[in-house]
Design an enzyme around this catalytic site. Sequence first.
Site, PDB file in Angstrom:
ATOM      1  CD1 TRP B 134      85.251  97.606 -25.900  1.00  0.00           C
ATOM      2  CD2 TRP B 134      85.343  98.346 -28.005  1.00  0.00           C
ATOM      3  NE1 TRP B 134      85.040  96.538 -26.722  1.00  0.00           N
ATOM      4  CE2 TRP B 134      85.083  96.960 -28.029  1.00  0.00           C
ATOM      5  CE3 TRP B 134      85.433  99.007 -29.230  1.00  0.00           C
ATOM      6  CZ2 TRP B 134      84.909  96.225 -29.205  1.00  0.00           C
ATOM      7  CZ3 TRP B 134      85.270  98.284 -30.404  1.00  0.00           C
ATOM      8  CH2 TRP B 134      85.022  96.913 -30.378  1.00  0.00           C
ATOM      9  CG  ASP B 215      81.716 103.116 -30.992  1.00  0.00           C
ATOM     10  OD1 ASP B 215      82.614 102.458 -30.435  1.00  0.00           O
ATOM     11  OD2 ASP B 215      80.720 102.577 -31.534  1.00  0.00           O
ATOM     12  CE  LYS B 251      77.486  95.442 -27.171  1.00  0.00           C
ATOM     13  NZ  LYS B 251      78.577  95.535 -28.155  1.00  0.00           N
TER      14      LYS B 251
END
Lengths: 502, 409
Positions: B134, B215, B251
Amino acid sequence: MKQNKRSNCNLQGNETNLRDKIVISRKQYQIQRRKRSNKTSEHPHAFQDHFNKLLGGIRFADFPYMSIPTLTSTFVGGEMAIRRAMSGRTAVVGARSMSSWWRSVEPAPKDPILGVTEAFLADPNPDKVNVGVGAYRDDNGKPVVLECVREAERRIAGHLNMEYLPMGGSVKMVEETLKLAYGVNSELIKDKRIAAVQALSGTGACRLFADFQKRFRPDSQIYIPVPTWANHHNIWRDAHVPQKTYHYYHPESRGLDFAAMMDDIKNAPNGSFFLLHACAHNPTGVDPSEEQWREISHEFKVKGHFAFFDMAYQGFASGDPERDAKSIRIFLEDGHYFGIAQSYAKNMGLYGQRVGCLSVLCEDEKQAVAVKSQLQQLARPMYSNPPVHGALIVSTILSDPDLKKVWLKEVKVMADRIIGMRTALRGNLEKLGSPLSWQHITNQIGMFCYSGLTPEQVDRLTNEFHIYMTRNGRISMAGVTTGNVEYLATAIHEVTKSASTC
Amino acid sequence: MDSVFAAIAQAPEDPILGVTVAYNKDPSPIKLNLGVGAYRTEEGKPLVLNVVRKAEQFLVNDQSRVKEYLPILGLAEFNKLSAKLILGDGCAAIEENRVATAQCLSGTGSLRVGAEFLAKHYHQHTIYIPLPSWGNHLKVFTMAGLSVKTYRYYDPTTRGLNFQGLLEDLGAAPAGAMVLLHACAHNPTGVDPTLEQWEQIRQLIRSKGLLPFFDSAYQGFASGSLDADAQPVRMFVADGGECLVAQSYAKNMGLYGERVGALSIVCKAADVASRVESQLKLVIRPMYSNPPIHGASIAATILKNSDMYDEWKIELKAMADRIISMRKQLFDALSARGTPGDWSHIIKQIGMFTFTGLNSDQVAFMTKEYHIYMTSDGRISMAGLSSKTVPHLADAIHAAVTRGCYKQI
């Protein structure tokens, strides 16, 4: 402030000595290792024993954590040994599991302000009073959710999605917020000359600005008033911006040390960055008068200084947001380019929602766009984009004229109650026949009163009377009620009546 | 007077968030936003989970709720439940009070607080992140003062995992170095190690004394199962070693803009965890003082109420299933068009994103001619697709791939 034993060490000298010793000892260790015959399994603490012998009784715990990287950066593979040495443990033959990476992490000191409330909550005494943290309480000592906020939440709940805000936050909320600070009809807003982003309340706005200052004016420092909100120091320190201080509070008069402050402003190098409290200075409650603000602004022009305003109490100080923004309006009139951190924690009671705004006034729209884009670049690696809920509350209230009227009324009620408590506290102390002057209680403004109490007197208030406040003698007037003002006055009188000065 | 910031240049758009900015500017009625990873329904609308709405109403109606500051580390109840969610029921580390948890601002905030803590307290200052990762990871760790290196991860030829490369690179890392691991649904590639591979990774990391930093932004969102998606993290914690975990509820609970997340640091001993916790406060206080209350309250309400929790699991699985179905549909559509190349990676990859393998020229073409918005590395957010829009995307990919100006995808 009590000197911590650790900070008494001459760090530079000791660190160099230790580094040398480690380097030497590492070489010796490697030589010895080579001399030993091929062993597949070595005594796991061989180096540590060697190391311990070498350095004898030096207590690593005397050094702050920052020494660890310095000490071990020259040395890979032996950090476990150093850690063991630091924890003072002797080698345990046969111990196979690695110890924690965090063995040497020291317990952090409690936050001086938030720690007060923790202690208060833990106290079972029924008469306890919390005049520590600056959160508004009503006359029953209860936290308040404003009616306009409840209404805004009713309108929001169930109707909107929770999509990411842009990095710069809610555009609507920022627009309304700028109107508060710069004026409803501000030309600057129309001309789009203000670079502004939603921030995580006042703290977040200050931190973003500090990071921005570091990145784009890396040689600059920040001048911070004495005293100030303790976290200001933490913020600019973590942003790696060097700090200087300027005179502000005058203990003898419990007012502003204007002459010394002006001297500091004059003596600072041209183009210095200054942190100013726009109104209701925290922790002293002492603000410059309008004339004094004009002089400050004039001198800033002469010196080309940059003003950064922390405005956490707009509306909360006098009850009138326009009046509380006077310092900013003066700087605007004088044509300064400055920055502002705004917070809705107190004046809208949105504390835990973390809603605020950082704005930087620029020469033109193009520059404002550039500056805003850079502020966003700093927000992205900190939290990506700011929380939506609190921003929705603010924009719902401020963009609805009726709801905004309700808000303004409620802010005035809060401010008036505090002003009333100031009068009551001073009145009670005078009635008790205190030998000291308590004029400053009503001269000062905003949530806090810098009482002039010494740390020892504060400790007595806490230990004997279960009254909680920060040890600098700062009283959060918001915690004072008609129900406890007499008790508070009695206690303060008790610990000060034998003092000739406070 | 001149502004002291007169010389400041405008920063480039954030590559990911900038996609949505460009998308919003496009007036075309057939435009498709496959940029930022925010879930969309079949109708292309953002989704607020029913259970989230319920929790919200519950909070609004509770007149006793106030808006006071949370403690610096956030809502205690939320922290406990969060740790349990990722580490599992009956996790020894939790029972032994070895986990320090702080509520932070979603995944980004958790990573940043963790990184600043590491920069201050950890003896090693290099963190290894997968290639690719990311885009914001690099910025977060760099801003915190760490130096960033990469380890091989994605294999463009197989569009899968370069496992050998990964083992070699981590094997060559200096002892004590930090390693960023995507717990599941790797962003941007969607390529995850198998459990067997995870076990090998774990052994390597532990034997080299590397410090893992997970993560976890898609727990439950990848496979549809909260437990399955947490397996890699739990494997590491089960071996008694230490690690950091950044969790996000953006999310999997659809709480995007509320910025809900948590950082957990699993330590060897309880007294260590408590000291670590105290030091986390010193990192957070000068950043934003204390975290926002609203989102975490919603999350805590759902996590602690077993009916709501079950409801959440069902809605979560539905989102994951829709995405898996979009993968299948896109794959089928490309097969039907006879688009040259092997597109099986679309169904092999997992999570919100597919690393299509398209290059930046092809991406630019698709944006210009087909009004399809995605990041220039060829990453598409499957969550932005629907049955209606799959054909359009398939057409665009087909056109981009059959143009003459490339050699091989």
